[in-house]
Design a protein around this motif. Sequence first.
Motif, PDB file in Angstrom:
ATOM      1  N   SER A  16      -3.814   8.450  -3.670  1.00 19.95           N
ATOM      2  CA  SER A  16      -3.241   9.708  -3.198  1.00 19.95           C
ATOM      3  C   SER A  16      -4.102  10.306  -2.104  1.00 19.95           C
ATOM      4  CB  SER A  16      -3.126  10.705  -4.361  1.00 19.95           C
ATOM      5  OG  SER A  16      -2.275  10.220  -5.366  1.00 19.95           O
ATOM      6  N   VAL A  62       9.815   8.067   1.623  1.00 21.43           N
ATOM      7  CA  VAL A  62       8.732   8.805   0.942  1.00 21.43           C
ATOM      8  C   VAL A  62       9.228   9.667  -0.209  1.00 21.43           C
ATOM      9  CG1 VAL A  62       7.438   8.837   3.110  1.00 21.43           C
ATOM     10  CG2 VAL A  62       8.736  10.869   2.420  1.00 21.43           C
ATOM     11  N   ARG A  65       7.572  10.392  -3.705  1.00 22.81           N
ATOM     12  CA  ARG A  65       6.131  10.091  -3.583  1.00 22.81           C
ATOM     13  C   ARG A  65       5.374  11.181  -2.830  1.00 22.81           C
ATOM     14  NH1 ARG A  65       4.375   5.880  -0.683  1.00 22.81           N
ATOM     15  NH2 ARG A  65       6.140   5.870   0.765  1.00 22.81           N
ATOM     16  N   PHE A  66       6.023  11.787  -1.853  1.00 18.39           N
ATOM     17  CA  PHE A  66       5.382  12.805  -1.027  1.00 18.39           C
ATOM     18  C   PHE A  66       5.984  14.171  -1.333  1.00 18.39           C
ATOM     19  CE2 PHE A  66       4.086  10.036   2.910  1.00 18.39           C
ATOM     20  CZ  PHE A  66       3.474   9.125   2.045  1.00 18.39           C
ATOM     21  N   MET A  81       0.525  13.220  -0.785  1.00 16.42           N
ATOM     22  CA  MET A  81       1.029  11.844  -0.705  1.00 16.42           C
ATOM     23  C   MET A  81       0.506  11.065  -1.907  1.00 16.42           C
ATOM     24  SD  MET A  81       0.488  11.133   3.375  1.00 16.42           S
ATOM     25  CE  MET A  81      -1.307  11.136   3.249  1.00 16.42           C
ATOM     26  N   ASN A  82       1.405  10.602  -2.740  1.00 11.17           N
ATOM     27  CA  ASN A  82       1.044   9.827  -3.928  1.00 11.17           C
ATOM     28  C   ASN A  82       1.617   8.418  -3.817  1.00 11.17           C
ATOM     29  OD1 ASN A  82      -0.117  12.175  -5.045  1.00 11.17           O
ATOM     30  ND2 ASN A  82       1.840  12.783  -5.967  1.00 11.17           N
ATOM     31  N   SER A  83       1.096   7.537  -4.638  1.00  8.02           N
ATOM     32  CA  SER A  83       1.576   6.146  -4.675  1.00  8.02           C
ATOM     33  C   SER A  83       1.641   5.564  -3.276  1.00  8.02           C
ATOM     34  CB  SER A  83       2.958   6.084  -5.343  1.00  8.02           C
ATOM     35  OG  SER A  83       2.894   6.617  -6.654  1.00  8.02           O
ATOM     36  N   LEU A  84       0.571   5.733  -2.539  1.00  8.61           N
ATOM     37  CA  LEU A  84       0.564   5.299  -1.138  1.00  8.61           C
ATOM     38  C   LEU A  84       0.688   3.788  -1.018  1.00  8.61           C
ATOM     39  CD1 LEU A  84      -2.070   7.808   0.189  1.00  8.61           C
ATOM     40  CD2 LEU A  84       0.199   7.468   1.167  1.00  8.61           C
ATOM     41  N   LYS A  85       1.373   3.371   0.042  1.00  7.68           N
ATOM     42  CA  LYS A  85       1.613   1.968   0.325  1.00  7.68           C
ATOM     43  C   LYS A  85       1.024   1.629   1.702  1.00  7.68           C
ATOM     44  CE  LYS A  85       6.130   2.345  -1.972  1.00  7.68           C
ATOM     45  NZ  LYS A  85       7.599   2.155  -1.802  1.00  7.68           N
ATOM     46  N   ASP A  88       2.592   3.074   4.720  1.00  6.31           N
ATOM     47  CA  ASP A  88       2.413   4.492   5.019  1.00  6.31           C
ATOM     48  C   ASP A  88       1.307   4.713   6.058  1.00  6.31           C
ATOM     49  OD1 ASP A  88       2.902   5.163   1.532  1.00  6.31           O
ATOM     50  OD2 ASP A  88       4.355   5.469   3.153  1.00  6.31           O
TER      51      ASP A  88
END
Length: 115
Positions: A16, A62, A65-66, A81-85, A88
């Motif tokens: 995150s 997003v 997640r965002f 921002m969570n669970s970033l990939k 991103d």
Amino acid sequence: VQLQASGGGLVQAGGSRRLSCAASGIIFSANTVAWYRQAPGNQRELVARITSGGSLNYADSVKARFTISRDHAKNTVFLQMNSLKPEDTAVYYCNVQTWSSISYWGQGTQVTVSS
């Protein structure tokens, strides 16, 4: 009008990060504020937006997640921002658009997500 974005950096996939955009010379809560991002070779794209009335919009990529939010007292907008990939990864810019359609941009903050 000045927009100061901060909070970018390097984060591992699944992690995150919270971005902040502080404004001077304009009141965020009276205007539409958005976060955009631009990855190398890509066009700048809308990530999330909050209107003066509090309506929220997110890019499909997003959603869930965002989260965009604002602090009236600090005149600051955040992007959690969570669970970033890895996809991103981009330079993130904050933007404010007034009722008269004048647009202001912050300087951008780099977010890099490692796999």
